[in-house]
Structure formats: structure tokens, C-alpha cells
Scaffold this active site. Structure first.
Site, mmCIF file in Angstrom:
data_model
loop_
_atom_site.group_PDB
_atom_site.id
_atom_site.type_symbol
_atom_site.label_atom_id
_atom_site.label_comp_id
_atom_site.label_asym_id
_atom_site.label_seq_id
_atom_site.Cartn_x
_atom_site.Cartn_y
_atom_site.Cartn_z
ATOM 1 N N GLY A 78 3.791 2.415 1.964
ATOM 2 C CA GLY A 78 4.407 0.416 2.649
ATOM 3 C C GLY A 78 4.087 -0.770 1.968
ATOM 4 O O GLY A 78 3.518 -1.194 1.265
ATOM 5 N N GLY A 79 5.155 -1.853 2.036
ATOM 6 C CA GLY A 79 4.428 -2.977 1.904
ATOM 7 C C GLY A 79 4.519 -4.260 2.625
ATOM 8 O O GLY A 79 4.391 -3.653 3.863
ATOM 9 N N ILE B 210 0.938 -1.528 0.149
ATOM 10 C CA ILE B 210 0.109 0.358 -0.276
ATOM 11 C C ILE B 210 0.935 1.112 -0.162
ATOM 12 O O ILE B 210 2.283 1.048 0.782
ATOM 13 C CB ILE B 210 -0.895 -0.181 1.473
ATOM 14 C CG1 ILE B 210 -0.057 0.344 2.098
ATOM 15 C CG2 ILE B 210 -2.087 -1.159 1.156
ATOM 16 C CD1 ILE B 210 -0.137 0.847 3.560
ATOM 17 N N ASP C 150 3.326 13.936 16.572
ATOM 18 C CA ASP C 150 2.004 14.260 15.768
ATOM 19 C C ASP C 150 1.743 12.555 15.907
ATOM 20 O O ASP C 150 1.006 11.953 15.060
ATOM 21 C CB ASP C 150 3.455 13.178 14.313
ATOM 22 C CG ASP C 150 2.160 13.657 13.353
ATOM 23 O OD1 ASP C 150 2.103 13.115 11.969
ATOM 24 O OD2 ASP C 150 1.125 14.029 12.842
HETATM 25 C C1 LIG Z 1 -1.686 6.342 7.243
HETATM 26 N N1 LIG Z 1 -1.566 6.299 8.571
HETATM 27 C C2 LIG Z 1 -0.920 7.612 9.109
HETATM 28 C C3 LIG Z 1 0.008 5.793 8.196
HETATM 29 C C4 LIG Z 1 -0.629 3.487 7.654
HETATM 30 C C5 LIG Z 1 0.584 3.540 7.198
HETATM 31 C C6 LIG Z 1 0.257 1.686 6.884
HETATM 32 C C7 LIG Z 1 0.178 1.183 8.422
HETATM 33 N N2 LIG Z 1 -0.387 -0.151 8.268
HETATM 34 C C8 LIG Z 1 -1.141 -0.752 7.173
HETATM 35 O O1 LIG Z 1 -1.806 0.388 6.002
HETATM 36 N N3 LIG Z 1 -2.025 -2.091 6.873
HETATM 37 C C9 LIG Z 1 -3.264 -2.182 5.866
HETATM 38 C C10 LIG Z 1 -1.533 -2.983 7.556
HETATM 39 C C11 LIG Z 1 -0.469 -2.699 8.959
HETATM 40 C C12 LIG Z 1 -0.225 -3.521 9.776
HETATM 41 N N4 LIG Z 1 0.739 -3.056 10.973
HETATM 42 C C13 LIG Z 1 1.452 -2.301 10.234
HETATM 43 C C14 LIG Z 1 2.574 -1.714 11.469
HETATM 44 C C15 LIG Z 1 3.614 -0.724 11.524
HETATM 45 C C16 LIG Z 1 3.147 -0.202 10.859
HETATM 46 C C17 LIG Z 1 3.835 1.113 10.321
HETATM 47 C C18 LIG Z 1 3.604 2.300 9.357
HETATM 48 C C19 LIG Z 1 3.998 3.407 9.598
HETATM 49 CL CL1 LIG Z 1 4.207 4.684 8.055
HETATM 50 C C20 LIG Z 1 5.505 3.354 10.070
HETATM 51 O O2 LIG Z 1 6.032 4.499 10.185
HETATM 52 C C21 LIG Z 1 5.999 2.254 11.406
HETATM 53 CL CL2 LIG Z 1 6.081 2.946 12.597
HETATM 54 C C22 LIG Z 1 4.504 1.859 11.138
HETATM 55 N N5 LIG Z 1 1.725 -0.054 9.242
HETATM 56 C C23 LIG Z 1 1.191 -1.321 9.305
HETATM 57 C C24 LIG Z 1 -0.219 -1.739 8.517
HETATM 58 C C25 LIG Z 1 -1.574 1.595 8.607
HETATM 59 C C26 LIG Z 1 -1.414 3.142 9.515
#
Ligand SMILES: CN(C)C[C@H]1CC[C@H](N2C(=O)N(C)Cc3cnc4ccc(-c5cc(Cl)c(O)c(Cl)c5)nc4c32)CC1
Length: 330
Positions: free
Chosen positions: A20-21, A17, A126
Site C-alpha cells: 500500500g502507499g 510500503i 482472517d
Molecule cells: C501486514 N498486515 C497484515 C497488513 C498491514 C498493511 C499496511 C498497514 N499500514 C501500514 O503498514 N502502515 C505503515 C501505516 C498504516 C496506517 N493506516 C492504515 C490504515 C489502513 C490500512 C489497511 C491495510 C490493508 Cl492491507 C487493508 O486491507 C485495509 Cl482494509 C486497511 N493500513 C494502514 C497502515 C498495516 C497492516
């Protein structure tokens, strides 16, 4: 599906997405992989280094765990624990608003994570429901430390960069004054608690330019709607966090034992770090056996905490053990 050479044989990417992947580790656990393209990062590269440094230092049950960092010429692959429960934001929207007891259960976890961050000299800067994820056990996980700051000379040294999302940003930040990280985090937590209990935001579409309109006088005065369904105690707590004057704002340490957070004879919020960088014989032996080396050789590699595939495997095994599942690496 774009295949990344660097992940070959380690993780197969299930879907990606935006930024990230998301991949499945080939032996058993799903992880989240944040893929960052160095070219598009441009001069934001130092921020990524800052985020990685922070993530490697932080170890807390309500802060998303870093497992592995893979750096190639063109990309960073940041492998983290997977949070299958999605964003807290969506959880609130889905339920319209949360009950006081469910809000308390979540808010205690956020206060614990932020108090831990501050105790290490970090400020998140944030905090918002989109940056709070849920794991499969409904535990909260703080994410996105791209803006987190660790001022060189301690937490009482002022910060200047205006950052974060205006809707959750404290007045001193939006107005471009000097500010202290911890105080800005407390304001954002006030907005977050309001969102949990009210299902709406205290100050809508706060932005720098909208500030100079008439309705921004409310924001500058810290005036917001007090819904009738919210209890007096909830409103009092939120009011102590949404103080325009940062010096009048409640501190995180006061929150730990605040009567609202401990209502129903709950103990004060604990700030204990989760020590995943300790020697655990079961996990070391499981890995040593799998790799057909003696335990000492395995531990000699692991104790360097290189955030390589072995680090990722060790942290995953520690998580399994913490949850009482059997340790196997098939
Ligand atoms: C739009 N938001 C402000 C951020 C969004 C980013 C992808 C996230 N995600 C997804 O979009 N899934 C579809 C599943 C998912 C599952 N586990 C996750 C575990 C960690 C993270 C993660 C993402 C970012 Cl940008 C980080 O900096 C860190 Cl430290 C961690 N994102 C995850 C994540 C959901 C929230």
C-alpha cells in the site's frame, strides 16, 4: 518515488510500503492508500471487488473506514482512514503482554466490530493481531476484508474455501471440513484474546502439514498452555472460544454481555453502527461554501455515495466533527 497520475492534485504520496502507499491529503488529514496493481492481482480481482463492496457497506467505529476508491486501467487506489498507532501485534510485543483491564478494553472493541460484521451477514475469516490497527486515540480498527465472506444464503450456510492464517484458524477450517464464518471468527478471537493476555500464541505454527505430527494432537484436542498469571475467569472465557467442536463454541452475541467483558460494572458491549452516510448540515455547508455551490447541489452529489473525493472529504469532516474539532477546509 513513483508518482501516480490518478492521485495528482488530490493526495501526495508520502511513502509507500509493500502492498500500500501512505499519503497526505493535500488539505489537512493523513490517509492510508492501498494501491493494488490489477496485473499482479490476476484472478484475485474478484476478491478485491468483494473487499470494496464490504468496505463500502461497513460503517463502525472499530472498522477501518473507506473514504474513496480510484480505479484506473492499471490500478485500484483504496483510500482509507489512517491508523497512526500501528498494528496491535506490535503493541503486544512491545509490552510483552497486556494487563487484564487493557486486554478487556481492546477486546470489547473487537467483539463490537465482529458482532456488527456478523449482524450484516459478513464473516472476517482472517482475524489476527496483524489485522487490528490502532488509531491516534488508541481505538482499534479492523482491517483487511479481502477474505471476508458474505455467503449468499445467510450466515448459516457453510463455507468451504480454506483461507486465513493457519495459526489463528479453527480446527474445522484447517482440517478442511465444512465451517461457518461466525464460528471461525470466534475461534480466531479466542486466539487473539490469548495473545493479548499471554503475549504468546496458544497453538504455535499450526499449519496443514505440521498437523499430522504428534504435537498437532494438542491442536486437534484444543489443548494449550494455561499460564499461571492468567485469571480463572480469563481462562474460562478463552476456553469457551477455543472449543474444537464449533457447536460448543460461545457465540459473539453471548460475548456481548459475558461477565468477563462486563467486569467492573461495564455495560454490555454495544454494536451500534456509526452512521456516516447521514445528512449533516455543518459538513454539507462547509463543503458547499468551499466549492462555491448551494448546499442542495452539494448534498445531491454527496448522497450518491460515489466514494469519490467529495465522499472522502465528507467522511473526514464527519470524523472531525465527531471529535469536536472545528470544520475548516483550508
Ligand atoms: C501486514 N498486515 C497484515 C497488513 C498491514 C498493511 C499496511 C498497514 N499500514 C501500514 O503498514 N502502515 C505503515 C501505516 C498504516 C496506517 N493506516 C492504515 C490504515 C489502513 C490500512 C489497511 C491495510 C490493508 Cl492491507 C487493508 O486491507 C485495509 Cl482494509 C486497511 N493500513 C494502514 C497502515 C498495516 C497492516
Amino acid at each position: 518515488m513513483v508518482r501516480y497520475q490518478a492521485l495528482k492534485g488530490l493526495y501526495e504520496v508520502e511513502r509507500t510500503i509493500g502492498c500500500g502507499g501512505f499519503a497526505k491529503v493535500n488539505h489537512w488529514r493523513k490517509v492510508a492508500i492501498k494501491i493494488m496493481d490489477k496485473i499482479s492481482l490476476g484472478d484475485d480481482l474478484p476478491r478485491v471487488k468483494l473487499e470494496l463492496k464490504a468496505l463500502q457497506t461497513l460503517s463502525h467505529e472499530h472498522i477501518c473506514k473507506l473514504f474513496q476508491v480510484i480505479e484506473t486501467d492499471g490500478h485500484f487506489f483504496i483510500v482509507m482512514e489512517y491508523c497512526s498507532g500501528g498494528e496491535l501485534f506490535d503493541h503486544i510485543v512491545e509490552k510483552n503482554r497486556l494487563s487484564e483491564s487493557e486486554s478487556r478494553m481492546f477486546f470489547r472493541q473487537i467483539v463490537s466490530a465482529v458482532a456488527y460484521l456478523h449482524s450484516l451477514g459478513y464473516a472476517h475469516r482472517d482475524l489476527k493481531p496483524e489485522n487490528v490497527l490502532l488509531d491516534r486515540y488508541q481505538n482499534l480498527k479492523l482491517i483487511d476484508f479481502g477474505l471476508c465472506a458474505r455467503p449468499l444464503d445467510g450466515m448459516d450456510s457453510p463455507l468451504y474455501t480454506s483461507c486465513g492464517s493457519p495459526t489463528y484458524a479453527a480446527p474445522e477450517l484447517v482440517l478442511g471440513n465444512q465451517y461457518l464464518g461466525p464460528e471461525v471468527d470466534v475461534w480466531a478471537m479466542g486466539v487473539l484474546l490469548y495473545a493479548l493476555l499471554a503475549g504468546s500464541l496458544p497453538f504455535d505454527d499450526v499449519s496443514i502439514d505440521s498437523l499430522y505430527k504428534k504435537d498437532s494432537a494438542k491442536f486437534k484436542a484444543g489443548k494449550y498452555e494455561e499460564p499461571s498469571f492468567m485469571s480463572k475467569e480469563s481462562l474460562r472465557l478463552i476456553n469457551s472460544m477455543l472449543q474444537v467442536d464449533p457447536k460448543k463454541r460461545i457465540t459473539v452475541n453471548k460475548l456481548l454481555s459475558h461477565p468477563w467483558l462486563t467486569l467492573g460494572i461495564l455495560d454490555p458491549v454495544e454494536v451500534k453502527m456509526e452512521n456516516s452516510k447521514c445528512y449533516d448540515a455543518d459538513c454539507v455547508n462547509t463543503m458547499a461554501k468551499h466549492h462555491q455551490v448551494v448546499a442542495d447541489t452539494m448534498w445531491d452529489h454527496l448522497k450518491k455515495w460515489k466514494y469519490d473525493y467529495h465522499t472522502a472529504t465528507y467522511f473526514l469532516l464527519m470524523g472531525k466533527k465527531r471529535r469536536g474539532s472545528t470544520l475548516k477546509m483550508n
